[in-house]
Design an enzyme around this catalytic site. Structure first.
Site, PDB file in Angstrom:
ATOM      1  N   LYS A  66       0.856  -1.190   0.000  1.00  0.00           N
ATOM      2  CA  LYS A  66       0.000   0.000   0.000  1.00  0.00           C
ATOM      3  C   LYS A  66       0.885   1.230   0.000  1.00  0.00           C
ATOM      4  O   LYS A  66       1.827   1.329   0.783  1.00  0.00           O
ATOM      5  CB  LYS A  66      -0.900   0.013   1.236  1.00  0.00           C
ATOM      6  CG  LYS A  66      -1.953  -1.081   1.225  1.00  0.00           C
ATOM      7  CD  LYS A  66      -2.805  -1.003   2.479  1.00  0.00           C
ATOM      8  CE  LYS A  66      -3.893  -2.069   2.445  1.00  0.00           C
ATOM      9  NZ  LYS A  66      -4.938  -1.741   1.479  1.00  0.00           N
ATOM     10  N   ASP A 104     -12.863  -0.249  11.083  1.00  0.00           N
ATOM     11  CA  ASP A 104     -13.532  -0.186   9.777  1.00  0.00           C
ATOM     12  C   ASP A 104     -13.684  -1.576   9.179  1.00  0.00           C
ATOM     13  O   ASP A 104     -13.366  -1.797   8.017  1.00  0.00           O
ATOM     14  CB  ASP A 104     -12.757   0.724   8.827  1.00  0.00           C
ATOM     15  CG  ASP A 104     -13.568   1.055   7.581  1.00  0.00           C
ATOM     16  OD1 ASP A 104     -12.947   1.318   6.529  1.00  0.00           O
ATOM     17  OD2 ASP A 104     -14.804   1.042   7.638  1.00  0.00           O
TER      18      ASP A 104
END
Length: 740
Positions: free
Chosen positions: A47, A141
Site C-alpha cells: 500500500k 472499519d
C-alpha cells in the site's frame, strides 16, 4: 483482477519491486510486489500514498501510528505485516499477499454464502478481532471489502490503517472514517471512545451481509441508514434463524450487551474450526483465479537486477486502546468528529459525482464574470443555473483554481445533506450560501452546514416558481413569478423589484460582469423578449428586442453573447442586434460553452462537436472530434482543451487542432460527465466519481469512489469552491462533500 505494470511506470517503492496494480483508493494505490532479492514466489501487497498529495508532518505522524498498529498484531487470521516507512518520499506499508477475493466481491459474484460457511468464517474473524484486541488495537472499519477469503480461511486487512487509506480527507480533517452500514452506534453518536465491542458490532453487520447478500442497515436514504444504526434497527429477515440470533446480539445498540470476540467465536462454531476450510466451490474457483493471475503477473514482469535484501527497522509498539477505566485521550479528538466522518464517508459515494445532468451545462471557472449560465435547450422546467459569482458564465465546466483553494471554503464547513422544498436541481453559490430555485420559490441554504437560512416568497404555494438569475455584492436576483426580484443573501429581505412585461416569466439568464442578459416568454413563442439590464446603478434595462425562439440557452463572456435555441444567434451585447444567425442544419449546436471567442457545442446529431474558433467569424465553423458519440455536457479548459464523454471513456481534444491531447485509455472506466476544478478533471458516472489529476496538460492518475446510488435518473448538478463540492439533484436533494 491484477493490472500488469505498464512500461514507463514506476518500478520500485522502498525495498520492493512493483509487479502489478491490485487496486486504487482515495489516498493511494495497492500493488502486487516482490521484496528485493526474494525468491520469485514471494509476493506482497504494497500500500502506497499518492505522490501528488501534500503530505504534511501531521499525516506522516498518523501514518507512522498506523504502521505501528499493523506491526503490533501477530495473528494467523490477519494479513501479516511485513514492513512500512512513513518517512519515505512515498510512504508505504507492506503485508502478505492473500490470493483470494474480498467478501464483497465473492458475494457479488456468487451470492450469499451458506450458513455453515458463514459460521466458520465468522468464527475466524472473531478470533482475528480477539488477537487485535489482545494487543490493544481496534480495527475501526471492518466491512466486506476488508475481509479477504484466503485458501486457509478469512483474513482481515486494513486494521488500524483505515484512516490512512479509506479516508480521503485524513490529512485535512484528522477524522476516523467508517463505512456506511458497517459502523457502530458509537461511531454515529460520537461517543468519547470506541471499544472492542464496536468492532463486534461491525462484524455482526459483515456476517449479515455474507448470509443475506445485503447489509442489515441498507437503505436508499443515507440518513435512514445512520438513524437505523443508532437505534440498532437491523433487517435480518433473510438470515437463517439460528444464525440470526447470534448476529442480533452483535448488533445490539448497547455495547455492553454484545458478546466478546472470543465468546462470539464459540457461539458461531462451538465445535471449533475444521480443516480444510469449508469454502464453497465458487469461492475456491475465485481463489484459484487470484493465485493464477498473481503468478502470471510475476512471471511476466521484465527482468531487472535487484539490490540486496532490505530489512526495515522494527516499529516501536504503542498502545492504541485506552487502559481499562480510561477514556482514551489519544483517540478522543478523532472520535469526537465521528459523526462528521460518517457523513464524509457517505459523501464519497453519494456526493462526489461531479457535473450537471445530461441536458445541462457546466459550471464556471473562477475568472472574471459573475453570474450563472443559462438553461438547457431541451428542458423546459429548468434554466440550468450552475454558477459561482466571479466564475465564468460561458458554462465551460471549469471552476478554476478557487475550486480547490481551501482558503475560500465557507467558515465552519462540514459535510452535509439537505433538501430544498420544490427544488429542481438548480443552485448557485454566493457569499457562503447556496441559492436554489424551484417550484416553491427561492431557498437559501447555509453552505457550511446545509441548514435553510430563508425561503421566499414566504408561504408560497406550489405555483410560485423561482429561478436564480444573477448576483451583485450581497444580493441575489431571481425570477419569481412575473418579476425580477433582488433579495439580500444574508436574510432574504427584498431589496429591489422590477415587473416583467404583462404575462411574461423568466426563461433564461446569463450574467457577464454586471450585465444580466435574459429572455422572458409570454403566452406564445413569438411574444418573447431578449433583454439586457445592468445590475448596478439604476438597474434599468439597457435594451430589449423581440425574441421568437423557445427554450434558449444563453452564454456570455467578455462582452460577447450567444443565444442557442435550435438555431445559433451571435448577438451584439451592447445593442441586442443579431449579428449572425445560423440554422441548426448549418451549425448543429446543443449545450454550448463559450470561453473568450471560442464556442464549442455538442453536435445535435450526437457525433462530435460543433466549434467556432472565433465567434466574430461565425461562418468559419467546423465539426471536430467527429468520431466521438458525445454524451452530456462538455468541459472547456483554459488552455483550449475540450473534454467529452462517450459513456465509456473520456476524450480530450485541442479545439484549435482537432487532435487528441491525451491518450483516451488513461481515462477508461465508464466515461462520465466532465468538469474541471483547478488541475483536476472530475467525471461523474452512475457508480461514483473519477478524478484525474493533470500535470503539464496530461492526466497523471485517477481514482474513483463508489457508494450509494443517487435517487434521480440524471447525474447531479455540481458546484465546486473551496475544495468542496455541492451537488444538487432534481428531486431537491442537496449534498456537500470534499472534492475527491
Amino acid at each position: 483482477m491484477i493490472e500488469r505494470r505498464a512500461p514507463g511506470t514506476r518500478t520500485r517503492i522502498g525495498p520492493y519491486r512493483i509487479l502489478g496494480l491490485l487496486g486504487t483508493g482515495g489516498m493511494g494505490e495497492v500493488y502486487l510486489a516482490r521484496p528485493a532479492g526474494a525468491p520469485a514466489g514471494t509476493l506482497v501487497a504494497l500500500k502506497t500514498v499518492r505522490l501528488e498529495l501534500d503530505l504534511d508532518d501531521g499525516f506522516r505522524v498518523r501514518f507512522r501510528r498506523e504502521i505501528e498498529a499493523a506491526a503490533a498484531v501477530r495473528s494467523p487470521r490477519t494479513a501479516a505485516f511485513l514492513g512500512g516507512d512513513a518517512s519515505s518520499r512515498t510512504p508505504w506499508l507492506a503485508t502478505e499477499y492473500v490470493p483470494g477475493p474480498s467478501l464483497a466481491e465473492a458475494v457479488a459474484r456468487d451470492g450469499p454464502l451458506p450458513e455453515p460457511v458463514v459460521r466458520a468464517m465468522g468464527a475466524g474473524l472473531a478470533l482475528a478481532l480477539a488477537d487485535m484486541h489482545a494487543v490493544r488495537v481496534l480495527h475501526r472499519d471492518l466491512k466486506p471489502g476488508n475481509v479477504l477469503l484466503g485458501p486457509e480461511g478469512p483474513k482481515v486487512i486494513d486494521f488500524g490503517i483505515a484512516q490512512a487509506f479509506d479516508a480521503t480527507q485524513l490529512t485535512r480533517t484528522g477524522v476516523v472514517v467508517g463505512s456506511p452500514g458497517y459502523i457502530s452506534p458509537e461511531h454515529v453518536n460520537g461517543s468519547a471512545a470506541l471499544v472492542p465491542a464496536s468492532d463486534v458490532f461491525c462484524l455482526g453487520a459483515v456476517l449479515a451481509f455474507a448470509a443475506a447478500g445485503r447489509g442489515p442497515f441498507d437503505d436508499s436514504d443515507m440518513a435512514a441508514v445512520i438513524f437505523r444504526i443508532a437505534r440498532g434497527d437491523a433487517e435480518l429477515s433473510r438470515v437463517p434463524p439460528l444464525l440470526r440470533e447470534v448476529i442480533s446480539r452483535c448488533l445490539d445498540a448497547r455495547p455492553e450487551r454484545r458478546p466478546g470476540s472470543g465468546e462470539l467465536a464459540a457461539l458461531l462454531l462451538p465445535e471449533g474450526p475444521s480443516v480444510p476450510f469449508p469454502w464453497t466451490p465458487g469461492v475456491r474457483d475465485q481463489q484459484a483465479d487470484y493465485g493464477r493471475a498473481a503468478r502470471e503477473c510475476a512471471d511476466s514482469a521484465p527482468a531487472e537486477p535487484d539490490p540486496g535484501p532490505f530489512v526495515p527497522p522494527p516499529p516501536v509498539a504503542v498502545p492504541l486502546l485506552p487502559e481499562a477505566g480510561t477514556s482514551g485521550p489519544r483517540r478522543a479528538p478523532q472520535v469526537v468528529l465521528a459523526a462528521v466522518a460518517v457523513t464524509v464517508c457517505l459523501l464519497l459515494g453519494y456526493v462526489l459525482w461531479p457535473d450537471p445532468p445530461a441536458e445541462g451545462g457546466g459550471p464556471g471557472n473562477g475568472a472574471r464574470s459573475s453570474g450563472p449560465g443559462a438553461g438547457p435547450s431541451h428542458a423546459a422546467d429548468t434554466l440550468g443555473v450552475r454558477a459561482v459569482p466571479r466564475a465564468d458564465s460561458g458554462r465551460t465546466g471549469d471552476f478554476g483554481k478557487a475550486a480547490t483553494d481551501q482558503s475560500v471554503r465557507p467558515a465552519g464547513w462540514k459535510a452535509w445533506k439537505s433538501t430544498v422544498q420544490g427544488g429542481s436541481g438548480d443552485c448557485s453559490f454566493a457569499e457562503s450560501a447556496l441559492l436554489c430555485g424551484g417550484a416553491k420559490g427561492l431557498t437559501a441554504l447555509d453552505a457550511a452546514d446545509g441548514k435553510q437560512r430563508w425561503r421566499v416568497p414566504k408561504g408560497a404555494g406550489s405555483a410560485t416558481r423561482a429561478v436564480v438569475a444573477g448576483f451583485t455584492e450581497g444580493t441575489v436576483y431571481a425570477f419569481v413569478g412575473q418579476a425580477l426580484v433582488g433579495y439580500r443573501i444574508t436574510d432574504g429581505e427584498e431589496r429591489w423589484h422590477a415587473k416583467l412585461p404583462a404575462g411574461h416569466t423568466g426563461w433564461a439568464a446569463v450574467q457577464d460582469d454586471d450585465i444580466l442578459f435574459y429572455v422572458t416568454a409570454g403566452s406564445s413563442p413569438d411574444t418573447g423578449r431578449l433583454a439586457a439590464r445592468r445590475l448596478t446603478g439604476d438597474r434599468g434595462e439597457l435594451w430589449h428586442k423581440p425574441y421568437d425562439g423557445t427554450r434558449p440557452v444563453l452564454v456570455a463572456d467578455d462582452g460577447r453573447l450567444v443565444v442557442v435555441a435550435g438555431d445559433t444567434r451571435i448577438v451584439d451585447a451592447a445593442t441586442g442586434t443579431v449579428k449572425e444567425r445560423l440554422s441548426a442544419n448549418d451549425f448543429p449546436c446543443r449545450d454550448p460553452v463559450l470561453r473568450g471567442r471560442v464556442l464549442v457545442c455538442r453536435a445535435a446529431s450526437g457525433r462530435g462537436l460543433a466549434a467556432m474558433n472565433d465567434v466574430n467569424r461565425p461562418r468559419e465553423h467546423r465539426i471536430i472530434a467527429s468520431g466521438i458519440a458525445v454524451q452530456g455536457p462538455v468541459a472547456l479548459t483554459e488552455d483550449g482543451t475540450v473534454v467529452v464523454n462517450d459513456d465509456e471513456s473520456l476524450h480530450a481534444f485541442s479545439v484549435a487542432g482537432d487532435v487528441p491531447k491525451w491518450p483516451t485509455d488513461r481515462f477508461a472506466g465508464g466515461g462520465g460527465h466532465p468538469s474541471v476544478a483547478g488541475n483536476l478533471i472530475l467525471a461523474a458516472t452512475r457508480a461514483g466519481v473519477g478524478t484525474y489529476r493533470r500535470t503539464d496538460g496530461e492526466p497523471e492518475s485517477s481514482t474513483s469512489y463508489t457508494g450509494v446510488p443517487y435517487p434521480p435518473k440524471d447525474p447531479p448538478q455540481l458546484l465546486a469552491v473551496g475544495d468542496v463540492v455541492f451537488l444538487c439533484f432534481r428531486d431537491g436533494t442537496v449534498v456537500s462533500g470534499y472534492v475527491p
